[in-house]
Scaffold this active site. Structure first.
Site, PDB file in Angstrom:
ATOM      1  CB  CYS A 376      -2.171   4.746  -2.219  1.00 18.50           C
ATOM      2  SG  CYS A 376      -1.848   5.783  -0.794  1.00 18.50           S
ATOM      3  CG  HIS A 498      -0.984   0.805  -0.021  1.00 19.21           C
ATOM      4  ND1 HIS A 498      -0.349   0.999  -1.231  1.00 19.21           N
ATOM      5  CD2 HIS A 498      -0.870   1.965   0.663  1.00 19.21           C
ATOM      6  CE1 HIS A 498       0.136   2.234  -1.282  1.00 19.21           C
ATOM      7  NE2 HIS A 498      -0.166   2.844  -0.140  1.00 19.21           N
ATOM      8  CD  GLU A 500      -0.702  -2.419  -2.483  1.00 18.47           C
ATOM      9  OE1 GLU A 500      -1.947  -2.290  -2.502  1.00 18.47           O
ATOM     10  OE2 GLU A 500       0.081  -1.441  -2.542  1.00 18.47           O
TER      11      GLU A 500
HETATM   12  N1  GLN Z   1       1.643  10.585  -2.050  1.00 19.07           N
HETATM   13  C1  GLN Z   1       0.312  10.257  -1.642  1.00 19.07           C
HETATM   14  C2  GLN Z   1       0.051  10.576  -0.174  1.00 19.07           C
HETATM   15  O1  GLN Z   1       0.981  10.763   0.569  1.00 19.07           O
HETATM   16  C3  GLN Z   1       0.025   8.809  -1.939  1.00 19.07           C
HETATM   17  C4  GLN Z   1       0.798   7.868  -1.068  1.00 19.07           C
HETATM   18  C5  GLN Z   1       0.849   6.476  -1.622  1.00 19.07           C
HETATM   19  O2  GLN Z   1       0.521   6.240  -2.772  1.00 19.07           O
HETATM   20  N2  GLN Z   1       1.296   5.546  -0.821  1.00 19.07           N
HETATM   21  O3  GLN Z   1      -1.082  10.613   0.264  1.00 19.07           O
END
Ligand code: GLN
Length: 526
Positions: A376, A498, A500
């Protein structure tokens, strides 16, 4: 439907969630379908707006709900997919009751905690358990974990609802399992007084503990069990010792040894069944090699990245490789420290703090051929790093952090968003994997589904230039970039989603599997 209610005594952080999940696993290993409900007595509607450094990881479910990390443990231990209705909060319960009151559903009545709030709680529990045909199909047994500690003001209406439900159900349809702390005094003696007090508090609320799970540093002996049995009014077999173990997946096995399956069967009127399946084998597979992974983050707290820790463990077990994790402070880590690791992982995150350190870490991984996995925010920063140091756009950054060349831009549909709760791009979305990529080797199929939680994305304006400069976007959703990799590097992969959150002990996540395998190869080269 049978219900196992799980309450906590003495203090929080005893591993009530792991205990509950382990109870579920014990039953699942005997062929029962198990589902789980977590009650969080806070006023937030969900965990989405909470600080993970205080409350632990925000787990994301398939339907996009942002929930307590215990739901992650349930999904991993029970290998199920839960939905929003499986996390009940005070916020959700009151919102629903107040909406009904405004609609006129209670016309003429004085709306009160008993019966209106308690009825709402009971119907939420039953709904989530699947009795109303909601979520998750039909389970045989539903775990209901009441967050917090008995005696807390916040959890009173929930415990009252549990008391009422226990009265409405047949004796063999419900069991109450109380998880408590058995501390040691300075002489090394195990003390039962705190447990006696918390059981007394339960009794005052009209609840009787059928099973007591005593958490302690070392196993609880017969003498202590007898004492708890006498003071807390339950047979000695009902007192289960749960000493701290090195790996959470050992907990169900330890509870098996303590005779918990028999005790549960007796209370719930279940027939005696032998363990089937190879779950216990999978989670204890011997390690034959070892790798060290550095996780670069702005939090020094492991619970913030619980699912990542578990996903590394799942991949490690599958490869018989022990993954040793070091948590590195993004604002402090040095290149020569980073070079010691067999792999570097940059996880998700929000806000500007620690960003430059993470970008430096990604640069080290890229230029020093150290296996890298970005998740992410880690994906977005890999794009920023490449833009700055390979393409030469020195001012490259994400729109999240301020002025500059926005190689990472806000998602178009996010521009009009004003409320912060539950409004990100959340939950399951399909991703198409491109032929001939490392991602295809790992996922082995063209259409996958993964969970998301973000507001920003690779700016489509710069896509062509990034690709021309050598970034391979191996996974996409329409014109949205989801996976990147760098050919020619031993393992450099990052995902906008994600992975995970979907990793399971017996089904490790493909990007994690690829990463740990590359780490193992790196360890072999050194
Ligand atoms: N802050 C980033 C976004 O909003 C990444 C979000 C995250 O890592 N879950 O896209």
């Amino acid at each position: 439907m049978k219900y196992i209610f799980i309450t906590g005594g003495v203090m929080s952080g005893l591993g009530k969630g792991i205990t509950a999940a382990s109870v579920g696993r014990i039953l699942k290993n005997r062929g029962y379908e198990v589902t789980a409900v977590k009650i969080d007595p806070y006023l937030n509607i969900d965990a989405g707006t909470m600080n993970p450094a205080q409350h632990g990881e925000v787990f994301v479910l398939a339907d996009g709900s942002e929930v307590d990390l215990d739901l992650g443990n349930y999904e991993r231990f029970l290998d199920i997919e839960l939905s929003a209705s499986h996390n009940i909060t005070t916020g959700k319960v009151y919102r629903s009751v107040i909406e009904k009151e405004r609609r006129g559903d209670y016309l003429g009545e004085t709306v009160q905690i008993i019966p209106h709030i308690t009825e709402e709680i009971k119907s939420c529990i039953r709904g989530a358990a699947g009795e109303d045909g909601a979520a998750n199909g039909k389970a045989d047994i539903c775990l209901v974990e009441v967050g917090g500690t008995v005696g807390d003001i916040e959890s009173m209406p929930f415990l009252e609802a549990v008391r009422q439900m226990r009265g409405e159900l047949l004796p063999t349809e419900t069991v109450l399992l109380h998880v408590t702390l058995i501390p040691e005094d300075t002489m090394g003696d195990l003390k039962t007084k705190p447990t006696q007090h918390s059981v007394k508090t339960l009794r005052e609320l009209g609840l009787h503990a059928d099973i007591i799970v005593g958490r302690s540093e070392r196993p609880i002996g017969t003498h202590t069990k007898r004492k708890i049995s006498q003071f807390c009014d339950l047979p000695q077999q009902g007192v289960i010792s749960a000493a701290t173990v090195p790996d959470i997946y050992q907990v169900p096995m330890e509870m098996e040894k303590e005779g918990l399956p028999d005790v549960l069967s007796r209370h719930l009127g279940l027939e005696k069944r032998e363990v089937s399946g190879d779950w216990y084998h999978v989670v204890t597979r011997e390690y034959t090699s070892r790798v060290s992974v550095g996780i670069v983050s702005k939090y020094g707290i492991e619970d913030v990245y619980l699912s990542i820790k578990e996903a590394l463990k799942h991949a490690g077990r599958a490869l018989s490789t022990e993954v040793k994790i070091t948590w590195l402070d993004a604002e402090r880590c040095e290149e020569n420290q980073l070079r010691e690791f067999n792999g570097i992982l940059v996880p998700g995150g929000f806000g500007k703090r620690g960003i430059e350190g993470k970008i430096d870490a990604i640069r080290t991984a890229r230029t020093r051929n150290i296996p890298f996995l970005g998740l992410c925010l880690g994906f977005q920063l890999a794009v920023v790093e490449y833009s700055r140091h390979v393409i030469g756009w020195e001012d490259a950054t994400s729109a999240e952090f301020g002025d500059g060349r926005h190689v990472i831009a806000i998602l178009p549909e996010q521009e009009s968003v004003t409320d912060l709760g539950g409004t990100m791009r959340l939950g399951n979305y399909p991703v198409t994997i491109r032929e001939g990529t490392m991602a295809m080797d790992l996922y082995k199929k063209a259409e996958i589904v993964e969970r998301h939680r973000h507001r920003y994305e690779v700016n489509p304006q710069y896509l062509a230039q990034l690709e021309k400069a050598g970034v391979v976007f191996a996974g996409v959703y329409k014109n949205r970039m989801e996976i990147l990799e760098l050919p020619g590097h031993p393992f450099f992969m990052a995902t906008q989603f994600h992975p995970e959150f979907r990793s399971r002990p017996a089904r490790p996540s493909p990007p994690f599997l690829g990463f740990v395998e590359a780490c193992r190869a790196d360890a072999g080269r050194r």
